[in-house]
Each structure stands twice: as structure tokens, then as C-alpha cells.
Design an enzyme around this catalytic site. Structure first.
Site, PDB file in Angstrom:
ATOM      1  N   LYS A  99     -29.724  50.704  50.146  1.00  0.00           N
ATOM      2  CA  LYS A  99     -28.673  49.807  49.805  1.00  0.00           C
ATOM      3  C   LYS A  99     -28.661  48.353  50.034  1.00  0.00           C
ATOM      4  O   LYS A  99     -28.535  47.235  51.010  1.00  0.00           O
ATOM      5  CB  LYS A  99     -27.352  50.838  49.847  1.00  0.00           C
ATOM      6  CG  LYS A  99     -26.119  50.114  48.900  1.00  0.00           C
ATOM      7  CD  LYS A  99     -24.599  51.094  49.294  1.00  0.00           C
ATOM      8  CE  LYS A  99     -23.946  50.304  50.783  1.00  0.00           C
ATOM      9  NZ  LYS A  99     -22.854  50.974  51.006  1.00  0.00           N
ATOM     10  N   ARG A 143     -18.851  57.898  51.103  1.00  0.00           N
ATOM     11  CA  ARG A 143     -19.735  58.209  51.953  1.00  0.00           C
ATOM     12  C   ARG A 143     -19.157  57.098  53.614  1.00  0.00           C
ATOM     13  O   ARG A 143     -18.521  57.060  54.092  1.00  0.00           O
ATOM     14  CB  ARG A 143     -20.684  58.224  52.046  1.00  0.00           C
ATOM     15  CG  ARG A 143     -21.336  55.871  51.895  1.00  0.00           C
ATOM     16  CD  ARG A 143     -20.971  55.406  52.999  1.00  0.00           C
ATOM     17  NE  ARG A 143     -22.176  54.664  53.188  1.00  0.00           N
ATOM     18  CZ  ARG A 143     -21.152  53.009  53.675  1.00  0.00           C
ATOM     19  NH1 ARG A 143     -20.645  52.788  54.001  1.00  0.00           N
ATOM     20  NH2 ARG A 143     -22.331  52.367  54.175  1.00  0.00           N
ATOM     21  N   GLN A 171     -11.410  51.274  49.295  1.00  0.00           N
ATOM     22  CA  GLN A 171     -11.309  51.795  50.187  1.00  0.00           C
ATOM     23  C   GLN A 171      -9.787  52.391  50.054  1.00  0.00           C
ATOM     24  O   GLN A 171      -9.602  53.150  50.973  1.00  0.00           O
ATOM     25  CB  GLN A 171     -12.068  50.719  51.361  1.00  0.00           C
ATOM     26  CG  GLN A 171     -12.957  51.438  52.135  1.00  0.00           C
ATOM     27  CD  GLN A 171     -13.307  53.061  52.140  1.00  0.00           C
ATOM     28  OE1 GLN A 171     -12.619  54.049  52.273  1.00  0.00           O
ATOM     29  NE2 GLN A 171     -14.810  52.663  50.825  1.00  0.00           N
ATOM     30  N   ALA A 256     -14.020  45.955  59.053  1.00  0.00           N
ATOM     31  CA  ALA A 256     -14.965  44.764  59.923  1.00  0.00           C
ATOM     32  C   ALA A 256     -16.538  45.352  59.771  1.00  0.00           C
ATOM     33  O   ALA A 256     -17.163  46.019  59.866  1.00  0.00           O
ATOM     34  CB  ALA A 256     -14.563  44.813  61.616  1.00  0.00           C
ATOM     35  N   ASP A 257     -17.678  44.865  58.075  1.00  0.00           N
ATOM     36  CA  ASP A 257     -18.248  45.392  58.783  1.00  0.00           C
ATOM     37  C   ASP A 257     -19.661  43.714  58.406  1.00  0.00           C
ATOM     38  O   ASP A 257     -20.374  43.914  57.869  1.00  0.00           O
ATOM     39  CB  ASP A 257     -18.816  46.134  57.355  1.00  0.00           C
ATOM     40  CG  ASP A 257     -17.960  45.575  56.145  1.00  0.00           C
ATOM     41  OD1 ASP A 257     -17.287  44.111  55.736  1.00  0.00           O
ATOM     42  OD2 ASP A 257     -18.619  46.376  54.651  1.00  0.00           O
TER      43      ASP A 257
HETATM   44  N1  LIG Z   1     -17.295  50.170  57.220  1.00  0.00           N
HETATM   45  C1  LIG Z   1     -18.035  50.581  56.207  1.00  0.00           C
HETATM   46  O1  LIG Z   1     -18.468  51.523  55.922  1.00  0.00           O
HETATM   47  C2  LIG Z   1     -17.213  49.834  54.912  1.00  0.00           C
HETATM   48  C3  LIG Z   1     -17.465  50.483  53.556  1.00  0.00           C
HETATM   49  C4  LIG Z   1     -16.555  49.843  52.344  1.00  0.00           C
HETATM   50  C5  LIG Z   1     -16.138  48.463  52.904  1.00  0.00           C
HETATM   51  N2  LIG Z   1     -16.160  48.138  53.572  1.00  0.00           N
HETATM   52  C6  LIG Z   1     -15.118  47.144  54.413  1.00  0.00           C
HETATM   53  O2  LIG Z   1     -14.213  47.424  53.536  1.00  0.00           O
HETATM   54  C7  LIG Z   1     -13.072  46.100  53.716  1.00  0.00           C
HETATM   55  C8  LIG Z   1     -12.518  46.814  51.772  1.00  0.00           C
HETATM   56  O3  LIG Z   1     -13.277  46.873  51.474  1.00  0.00           O
HETATM   57  P1  LIG Z   1     -13.020  47.690  49.149  1.00  0.00           P
HETATM   58  O4  LIG Z   1     -13.678  47.865  48.801  1.00  0.00           O
HETATM   59  O5  LIG Z   1     -11.217  48.342  49.749  1.00  0.00           O
HETATM   60  O6  LIG Z   1     -11.994  46.230  48.951  1.00  0.00           O
HETATM   61  P2  LIG Z   1     -10.641  45.586  48.216  1.00  0.00           P
HETATM   62  O7  LIG Z   1     -10.850  44.306  47.331  1.00  0.00           O
HETATM   63  O8  LIG Z   1     -10.894  46.348  47.004  1.00  0.00           O
HETATM   64  O9  LIG Z   1      -9.323  46.141  48.450  1.00  0.00           O
HETATM   65  C9  LIG Z   1      -9.493  44.977  50.217  1.00  0.00           C
HETATM   66  C10 LIG Z   1      -7.544  44.877  49.911  1.00  0.00           C
HETATM   67  O10 LIG Z   1      -7.645  44.363  50.877  1.00  0.00           O
HETATM   68  C11 LIG Z   1      -6.165  43.422  51.396  1.00  0.00           C
HETATM   69  N3  LIG Z   1      -6.368  42.582  52.124  1.00  0.00           N
HETATM   70  C12 LIG Z   1      -6.940  41.200  52.216  1.00  0.00           C
HETATM   71  N4  LIG Z   1      -7.213  41.040  53.727  1.00  0.00           N
HETATM   72  C13 LIG Z   1      -5.892  41.151  53.947  1.00  0.00           C
HETATM   73  C14 LIG Z   1      -4.532  41.437  55.448  1.00  0.00           C
HETATM   74  N5  LIG Z   1      -4.987  40.158  56.263  1.00  0.00           N
HETATM   75  N6  LIG Z   1      -3.940  42.076  55.675  1.00  0.00           N
HETATM   76  C15 LIG Z   1      -3.779  43.293  54.889  1.00  0.00           C
HETATM   77  N7  LIG Z   1      -3.983  43.627  53.860  1.00  0.00           N
HETATM   78  C16 LIG Z   1      -5.224  42.542  53.583  1.00  0.00           C
HETATM   79  C17 LIG Z   1      -6.796  42.327  50.358  1.00  0.00           C
HETATM   80  O11 LIG Z   1      -5.001  42.295  49.360  1.00  0.00           O
HETATM   81  C18 LIG Z   1      -7.009  44.182  48.916  1.00  0.00           C
HETATM   82  O12 LIG Z   1      -5.956  44.571  48.763  1.00  0.00           O
HETATM   83  C19 LIG Z   1     -14.401  45.266  53.326  1.00  0.00           C
HETATM   84  O13 LIG Z   1     -14.344  44.290  54.318  1.00  0.00           O
HETATM   85  C20 LIG Z   1     -15.421  45.918  53.258  1.00  0.00           C
HETATM   86  O14 LIG Z   1     -16.326  45.199  53.477  1.00  0.00           O
HETATM   87  C21 LIG Z   1     -16.436  48.718  54.975  1.00  0.00           C
END
Ligand SMILES: NC(=O)c1ccc[n+]([C@@H]2O[C@H](COP(=O)([O-])OP(=O)(O)OC[C@H]3O[C@@H](n4cnc5c(N)ncnc54)[C@H](O)[C@@H]3O)[C@@H](O)[C@H]2O)c1
Length: 359
Positions: A99, A143, A171, A256-257
């Protein structure tokens, strides 16, 4: 080095593959080329339960030593990052997948594009044939929520009622649905640095799921009443503090990724039962890597990989009072398992478009 193999034009390769298709199951999978699947194809094909089952089975297979190798590459780009995750699974066939996800967190605001954007390529693990190329956002969303829900099955209190979601983005929405489907959740706290995001999320999720969702600015207050906390922000400094997490809480740390992201106090991580998705990845880019770098713990202090808990080699939660944490960096195990389900359902239903790369 000169190859001794006879040279064939790509069109001939394609015809040869098709001839084999008549007599060989593997070649039947190849069919008329690579299947191209859009987001709407994927979302119409697979239910959350199917993602959940596939992800749990993938971690079980990994725990039993039946997965192929897994790898991850993090690359910084102008204004964002790329994550490439690759790995293989032995299912009814051997599948390999990779991916490529871009993480560009200004995308939606600036370009009306998804913040996480890319593709998953699913390949036959014996011939290398590219079976399918599909949109990655839908699979990533589902997933990831499935992994948190699987971890919660083993690590959260079964009677968990109050859920805090940190990060009201893509997410966050999927995580609420996953936890509501798995636990008797009756109350949700929504925390986000962005006021508008927090309010919109609370209104929409409350309306969609028919449960109380309260937007909160004070995370400490929410955590004092929380059973399950899912963190899914791209924060660069922890905001879930050890002192604010009450006994019995399960935390799914999903955000955290990459090396510069952090959501959880490393003191909390090092002092409680910590389960990781894949140890080597969490050492590289997860919450764990901060806790190790700051001298709070070593890899030996990690309780288990999720696969070890799913297979019963290591215990999950053992008391109502312990705090349990799942550090999730996101794995190719999940991507390949999910993509294989999508692919099989698409073939069965004749969904998607075929493209012959070898023509
Ligand atoms: N572990 C995994 O498998 C996995 C999978 C998908 C996404 N992620 C990670 O999850 C995170 C979120 O992804 P997403 O697609 O939902 O992103 P997104 O941009 O749709 O949403 C992120 C949200 O977090 C908020 N935010 C940012 N900094 C913040 C803080 N310090 N405190 C509180 N809120 C805060 C933003 O305002 C936003 O609403 C990213 O870091 C992404 O890389 C991890």
C-alpha cells in the site's frame, strides 16, 4: 548479464497466461487482467464485520508464524509524508500486497482531496501477478478500526460504556462505529483541537448512531469517566497524560504511525500493559519508539504483539482495574487481509474494471 530465457512480446505473455487459465486455478484468478477498484466499489462490497474477521484472522496467522515477511517505509515529502507498507499472508492462496499512502493533512481544506490518499496493490504470492489495484482510503479506514476493535476484544472491559474519541476526522468516525458495534457504548466524548470539527462530528455521529455524543475541550474531564479511549490524531506531542487516565481504561493509540507523531504520555506507556501490532514497527514509528528513545522502557517491557494475544500465547486483560494500551502503527497484514476480501468479493460479483498490464 544476458538472460537465457526466450524473449516474448508482452502481448504473447498475456495470451500465454490466458491459455494457462483454462487448466490452472491460479491462472483463473488472473483472468483477463488486473482488477481496478474504486472507493465506491469497495464500500459497496465489504461489511465492517468482514473486515473485522479478516483482520483478526490475519493477526492470528501472524501469531502462529504463518504470515510472510512484513515491512514499512516512511518517506517525508513537501507538506506531507508517504507510508509504504508491504507484506504477505498465507490464506487459501498466498497473497502479497503493498500500500502506498500519502498523508497530506491540509489536503481536504486546501484541495478538497482526502488527507490520506493512495492505492493498494494485491498480487498473487506465487507468480507475482498484480491481481488488483484498489483505492486505499476505504481499506485503511476500515482495517484500522477493525484492528482497534479486535484489540479491544482482548484488552477492554466487556462492559465498557463510555468512549472517548481523540481526533474527530475520518478515523474518528469509523472508530466510533466499530466500538459501538462491539461494546454496550452509551456515551461518547469527542475531543479535537479544531472547534468546528469537534462540533460537527458530535452532531453528525449522534444523529447517525442515535447515541449521546458530547464535544469536549477538557480531555482530563472526559478521561475521568472513560472506559475506552481511541486516539487518532496526527499530533506531534502527547496529550493523553498518565495522571488523567483512570484505572480499568483501554487505550487504542492509532494515530502515531510515523516517527514524529505521538499521542500518549511515554510514562503511561511504560508503566501499563502494552500490546503492539508489530513490535519492530512500533519501535520504528509508534508510541513505543518515543518511550524507548526517552529511556522509559525497552522492547522487553512490551507485554505482547496482538497476534500473540489473539492466539492465546499471551494473556489479554486480566483484571477490571488494569490499564491496557494498544500501540498501532498499521500493518500490511491488515491491508493484505482486507484487500483479499475485497478482491474475492469483487470477482464473485463481477465488480470493477479489468486492465491488462501485459497487453
Ligand atoms: N495506525 C494506523 O493503522 C492508522 C491508520 C489510519 C490513520 N492513522 C493515523 O491516524 C491519524 C488520523 O488520521 P485521519 O485519517 O483520521 O486524519 P484526519 O485528518 O481526517 O483527522 C485528524 C483529526 O485530528 C485532529 N487533531 C490534529 N491534531 C490534534 C491534537 N493535537 N489534538 C486533538 N486533535 C487533533 C484534527 O483537527 C482532525 O480533526 C493520522 O496520524 C493517521 O496517519 C493511523
Amino acid at each position: 548479464v544476458q538472460s537465457t530465457a526466450p524473449r516474448v512480446e508482452s502481448g504473447k505473455v498475456s495470451r500465454r497466461l490466458r491459455r494457462c487459465a483454462r487448466s490452472n486455478v491460479r491462472m483463473l484468478m488472473i483472468g483477463d487482467g488486473t482488477l481496478l477498484l474504486s472507493r465506491s466499489h469497495i464500500s459497496s462490497l465489504v461489511t465492517f464485520k468482514e473486515y473485522y474477521d479478516a483482520v483478526e484472522a490475519a493477526f492470528r496467522s501472524h501469531g502462529e508464524g504463518n504470515s510472510l515477511s512484513q515491512g514499512l517505509l516512511h518517506l517525508d515529502s513537501e507538506g506531507g509524508e508517504f507510508h509504504i507498507k508491504a507484506g504477505g499472508l498465507r490464506l487459501e492462496h498466498i497473497y502479497f500486497g503493498f500500500k502506498t499512502n500519502g498523508g497530506f493533512y491540509q489536503n481536504t481544506r486546501t484541495y478538497n482531496l482526502p488527507n490520506i490518499i493512495g492505492t493498494v496493490a494485491l498480487c498473487d504470492g506465487v507468480t507475482g501477478f498484480p491481481l488488483a489495484v484498489m483505492e486505499s482510503g476505504e481499506i485503511t479506514r476500515q482495517r484500522t478500526a477493525a484492528a482497534a476493535a479486535v484489540a479491544a476484544k482482548y484488552l477492554a472491559r466487556p462492559d465498557s460504556k463510555a468512549l472517548t474519541i481523540c481526533g474527530c476526522g475520518i478515523q474518528g468516525r469509523t472508530q466510533v462505529k466499530a466500538m459501538v458495534a462491539s461494546f454496550p457504548i452509551s456515551r461518547v466524548f469527542a475531543f479535537d483541537v479544531n472547534d468546528a470539527q469537534r462540533l460537527r462530528f458530535s452532531e453528525e455521529v449522534s444523529r447517525d448512531l442515535g447515541i449521546e455524543v458530547e464535544p469536549v475541550e477538557d480531555l482530563k474531564r472526559a478521561l475521568a469517566e472513560t472506559d475506552i479511549c481511541v486516539t487518532c490524531t496526527p499530533a506531534h506531542h502527547y496529550y493523553v497524560e498518565a495522571a488523567h487516565v483512570r484505572a480499568g481504561t483501554f487505550i487504542a493509540a492509532m494515530g502515531a504511525d510515523s516517527p514524529d507523531k505521538q499521542e500518549i504520555d511515554p510514562v503511561l506507556l511504560s508503566s501499563q500493559k502494552l500490546v503492539v501490532d508489530i513490535l519492530e514497527q512500533c519501535e520504528q514509528v509508534g508510541e513505543l519508539h518515543h518511550a524507548i528513545a526517552q529511556g522509559h522502557m525497552t522492547r522487553n517491557d512490551v507485554h505482547a504483539d496482538l497476534g500473540q494475544v489473539v492466539t492465546g500465547q499471551k494473556v489479554g486483560r486480566t483484571s477490571a482495574n488494569e490499564i491496557t494500551i494498544f500501540d498501532a502503527t498499521g500493518t500490511a497484514l491488515q491491508d493484505v487481509a482486507a484487500a483479499a476480501v475485497v478482491y474475492k468479493k469483487a470477482v464473485a460479483r463481477g465488480a470493477g474494471t479489468r486492465f491488462d498490464f501485459l497487453s
